[in-house]
Design a protein around this motif. Structure first.
Motif, PDB file in Angstrom:
ATOM      1  N   LEU A 267       0.820  -1.211   0.000  1.00  0.00           N
ATOM      2  CA  LEU A 267       0.000   0.000   0.000  1.00  0.00           C
ATOM      3  C   LEU A 267       0.855   1.263   0.000  1.00  0.00           C
ATOM      4  O   LEU A 267       0.472   2.291  -0.576  1.00  0.00           O
ATOM      5  N   ASP A 268       2.035   1.195   0.623  1.00  0.00           N
ATOM      6  CA  ASP A 268       2.926   2.361   0.675  1.00  0.00           C
ATOM      7  C   ASP A 268       4.066   2.263  -0.337  1.00  0.00           C
ATOM      8  O   ASP A 268       5.092   2.932  -0.181  1.00  0.00           O
ATOM      9  N   GLY A 269       3.918   1.418  -1.351  1.00  0.00           N
ATOM     10  CA  GLY A 269       4.866   1.418  -2.452  1.00  0.00           C
ATOM     11  C   GLY A 269       6.120   0.596  -2.254  1.00  0.00           C
ATOM     12  O   GLY A 269       7.113   0.841  -2.958  1.00  0.00           O
ATOM     13  N   VAL A 270       6.122  -0.370  -1.363  1.00  0.00           N
ATOM     14  CA  VAL A 270       7.296  -1.225  -1.141  1.00  0.00           C
ATOM     15  C   VAL A 270       7.115  -2.536  -1.902  1.00  0.00           C
ATOM     16  O   VAL A 270       6.163  -3.280  -1.626  1.00  0.00           O
ATOM     17  N   PRO A 271       7.984  -2.850  -2.853  1.00  0.00           N
ATOM     18  CA  PRO A 271       7.889  -4.139  -3.550  1.00  0.00           C
ATOM     19  C   PRO A 271       8.265  -5.287  -2.598  1.00  0.00           C
ATOM     20  O   PRO A 271       9.326  -5.258  -1.961  1.00  0.00           O
ATOM     21  N   PHE A 272       7.395  -6.293  -2.508  1.00  0.00           N
ATOM     22  CA  PHE A 272       7.661  -7.450  -1.651  1.00  0.00           C
ATOM     23  C   PHE A 272       7.334  -8.723  -2.426  1.00  0.00           C
ATOM     24  O   PHE A 272       6.692  -8.683  -3.478  1.00  0.00           O
ATOM     25  N   ARG A 361       3.548  -7.996 -10.391  1.00  0.00           N
ATOM     26  CA  ARG A 361       2.092  -7.978 -10.469  1.00  0.00           C
ATOM     27  C   ARG A 361       1.581  -6.565 -10.205  1.00  0.00           C
ATOM     28  O   ARG A 361       1.948  -5.918  -9.210  1.00  0.00           O
ATOM     29  N   ARG A 362       0.740  -6.107 -11.100  1.00  0.00           N
ATOM     30  CA  ARG A 362       0.205  -4.745 -10.975  1.00  0.00           C
ATOM     31  C   ARG A 362      -0.888  -4.697  -9.908  1.00  0.00           C
ATOM     32  O   ARG A 362      -1.763  -5.571  -9.847  1.00  0.00           O
ATOM     33  N   PRO A 363      -0.891  -3.679  -9.052  1.00  0.00           N
ATOM     34  CA  PRO A 363      -1.942  -3.561  -8.019  1.00  0.00           C
ATOM     35  C   PRO A 363      -3.306  -3.313  -8.660  1.00  0.00           C
ATOM     36  O   PRO A 363      -3.406  -2.915  -9.825  1.00  0.00           O
ATOM     37  N   HIS A 370      -1.290   2.169  -8.324  1.00  0.00           N
ATOM     38  CA  HIS A 370      -1.683   1.515  -9.556  1.00  0.00           C
ATOM     39  C   HIS A 370      -0.917   2.053 -10.763  1.00  0.00           C
ATOM     40  O   HIS A 370      -0.584   1.290 -11.684  1.00  0.00           O
ATOM     41  N   GLN A 371      -0.631   3.326 -10.791  1.00  0.00           N
ATOM     42  CA  GLN A 371       0.091   3.927 -11.909  1.00  0.00           C
ATOM     43  C   GLN A 371       1.595   4.029 -11.651  1.00  0.00           C
ATOM     44  O   GLN A 371       2.347   4.354 -12.578  1.00  0.00           O
TER      45      GLN A 371
END
Length: 600
Positions: A267-272, A361-363, A370-371
């Motif tokens: 949600l806060d932009g961290v790739p996991f 994987r795109r949110p 999302h963008q």
């Protein structure tokens, strides 16, 4: 002075009693018959053959599908939201059914070979019908649920085809004994001619089928390419919880050349790293956030995700049946694993000087990133210590933007495209499912300097097949297994295979011809033998017979000729009367020549 001969004593026939008893519950001597089997019993024998052949194909499918057992269980989880090993009941029922039908098939063939009448016991009939219907149901269900997996059968035949051919040839050759006993001993009939023609046709097909067998492993050894590199798919998920630091560490211990992962954006932009849409299967989200356990993993912030345990599920569910082989130290370590971030994976890979390949994987559309999902991943790559050329970028979204931002990234795709289009997009590596990997296409890509990576490859036979096909690398859940494959399991030249093929055919022809000659010789010897070699059991001991079988007629002729040879000119003692279409024989009708002489 009248000379008396003792009555003939019947020998115990334990094997025959067990044979007819187990198959048709005919344990007594008088229950056995040499009459032709009824059409009803022949239809049950046909159903038994169909059940056996169907189960043979079904068993072969599940044997080769072992490469994808985890994929099957994962699909079941996505439907039921409950993790369970669905292969266990399938394998157990398949093994039981195949063993049962194979045993009945052997008993039935022994009946035919010995001239015994087929009479399948009613309990066996119910069981065979149940096995047949259950297998049909399983085939239809798999075709609906896991249809793509049928490709494994076609692919595996490229590896097992030469050996299955030899096995089928051996089985059909051995079946010649049963066919010969029916054709040679019996009266010529249309059914026997058809049986012999079908058998000869099957043999002919087996003799020429190697002309149509094609395998990448049939090649000159000098043309075998280098050993394909092994990529740890989600680390080493058979040895440790997938997508954890422990899993990647175990993979590096198995000398993998790269690490593969599935990446999502928090949600806060961290790739996991997370394979599933939710956190339910691989974390304890149901304990910490029970109301959100079915929520998309991308709607958790990194702090919440980091607080979850990502290892206890592995010890509890034991998805690969490997927990029992783990040391106590590794179990404690696995139980304390947390969700891994992309930054941590890149740090591990850079320290070990290994490459990284990941899918992104795109949110969902209502997600705040999302963008920005591609930018979030690129920032992590640029800030890490790994060399850009060691990162293989898979997403097709904004590929031109990615190439402009980080030109040295290796561009990969999982879409099979023409070589010209791959060059235009700057793609140097093609990642394909093994069902899409064709040996000829792989060689074409290699000539154009496009590397081919195949996934998932977990079994040595599939790894050997891909090796012979010329792939450069494979993605595997089992790097510890593939590490033990220093060379293809088998490889032979076309000349060697041709020699094996011709030799097998010649041996089969010699055996079949020998069987028919032996059966003819045995029949002639049996006809010429008189009463000394005659077993009274072969005359029907039952009081009533629907119609005289060919065996009864032959026995009566032998008795008549025996009477003539002993000086008796009349055959009144062998008379029988017919009533209502039934032939009835009395006890006196079955009598040795000496007893007839004494009576006269």
């Amino acid at each position: 002075m009248v000379k008396h001969q003792p009555l003939q004593v019947y020998e115990r026939q334990l094997c025959l009693s067990c044979l007819t008893g187990i198959y048709g519950c005919r344990w007594k001597r008088y229950q056995r018959s040499h009459d032709d089997s009824s059409k009803w019993e022949c239809s049950w024998f046909f159903l038994l053959c169909c059940s056996f052949l169907l189960l043979l194909v079904w068993s072969y499918f599940w044997l080769e599908a072992r490469n994808d057992y985890n994929e099957f269980n994962w699909l079941l989880y996505n439907r039921s939201a409950v993790w369970k090993d669905g292969t266990v009941p399938i394998l157990a029922t398949t093994l039981t059914g195949f063993t049962y039908t194979a045993f009945l098939m052997i008993l039935a063939l022994c009946h035919i070979a010995l001239g015994q009448q087929l009479n399948l016991y009613w309990i066996h009939k119910i069981a065979v019908l149940a096995v047949f219907l259950t297998t049909i149901t399983g085939v239809v269900s798999i075709d609906d649920f896991w249809q793509d997996e049928w490709d494994i059968v076609i692919i595996s035949l490229q590896f097992t085809g030469p050996f299955l051919h030899i096995g089928a040839l051996a089985a059909v050759t051995a079946l010649g004994w049963v066919i010969a006993s029916q054709v040679v001993r019996g009266e010529r009939s249309r059914l026997q001619v058809v049986t012999l023609a079908v058998y000869a046709l099957i043999l002919l097909v087996l003799y020429v089928v190697p002309l149509f067998i094609s395998s990448p492993c049939i090649m000159d050894r000098s043309k075998l390419g280098p050993r394909p590199a092994v990529i740890g798919r989600r680390g080493a998920p058979m040895l440790a919880p997938e997508h954890t630091l422990m899993s990647f560490s175990k993979a590096l211990q198995q000398k993998v050349t790269a690490l593969e992962a599935d990446v999502a954006i928090s949600l806060d932009g961290v790739p996991f790293l997370m394979r599933d849409r939710t956190l339910r299967r691989t974390t304890d989200v149901d304990r910490l956030f029970p109301a959100r356990q079915d929520t998309d993993a991308s709607f958790f912030n990194w702090t919440e995700i980091r607080s979850l345990n990502a290892g206890l599920w592995f010890l509890r569910d034991d998805p690969y049946w490997t927990v029992q082989y783990m040391s106590e130290k590794d179990r404690k370590r696995a139980g304390n694993q947390t969700v891994c971030s992309l930054a941590e994976l890149l740090r591990v890979a850079a320290r070990a000087n290994r490459s990284v390949i990941f899918s992104l994987r795109r949110p969902p559309p209502n997600h705040p990133r999302h963008q920005l999902w591609v930018s979030d991943a690129l920032k992590v790559i640029q800030r890490s210590s790994i060399q850009p050329e060691q990162v293989m970028w898979t997403p097709d979204w904004y590929r031109k933007k990615v190439r402009a931002a980080v030109p040295l990234l290796q561009q990969t795709t999982d879409e099979k495209l023409p070589v010209a289009e791959l060059k235009e997009r700057g793609i140097t590596t093609l990642t394909l499912h093994y069902s899409q990997a064709r040996a000829q296409e792989i060689r074409q890509f290699s000539v154009s300097n496009v590397s081919v990576n195949v996934y998932p490859v977990n079994e040595p036979w599939l790894y050997s097949l891909m090796w012979c096909s010329g792939v450069q690398s494979v993605s595997s859940d089992a790097p510890h297994i593939l590490r033990k494959v220093p060379r293809p399991i088998w490889i032979m030249s076309a000349d060697e295979y041709g020699l094996i093929w011709i030799t097998s055919d010649l041996i089969s022809i010699a055996i079949v011809v020998g069987i028919f000659i032996f059966q003819n010789f045995h029949l002639i010897r049996w006809k010429m033998s008189g009463m000394r070699s005659y077993n009274p059991e072969q005359i029907m001991l039952s009081a009533v017979v629907r119609r005289p079988s060919r065996d009864v007629n032959m026995m009566k002729e032998k008795l008549i000729f025996s009477e003539i040879n002993n000086g008796v000119g009349s055959t009144d003692e062998l008379s029988a009367f017919t009533g209502n279409g039934l032939d009835v024989y009395t006890h006196d009708d079955i009598m040795t020549p000496a007893r007839h002489t004494a009576k006269l």
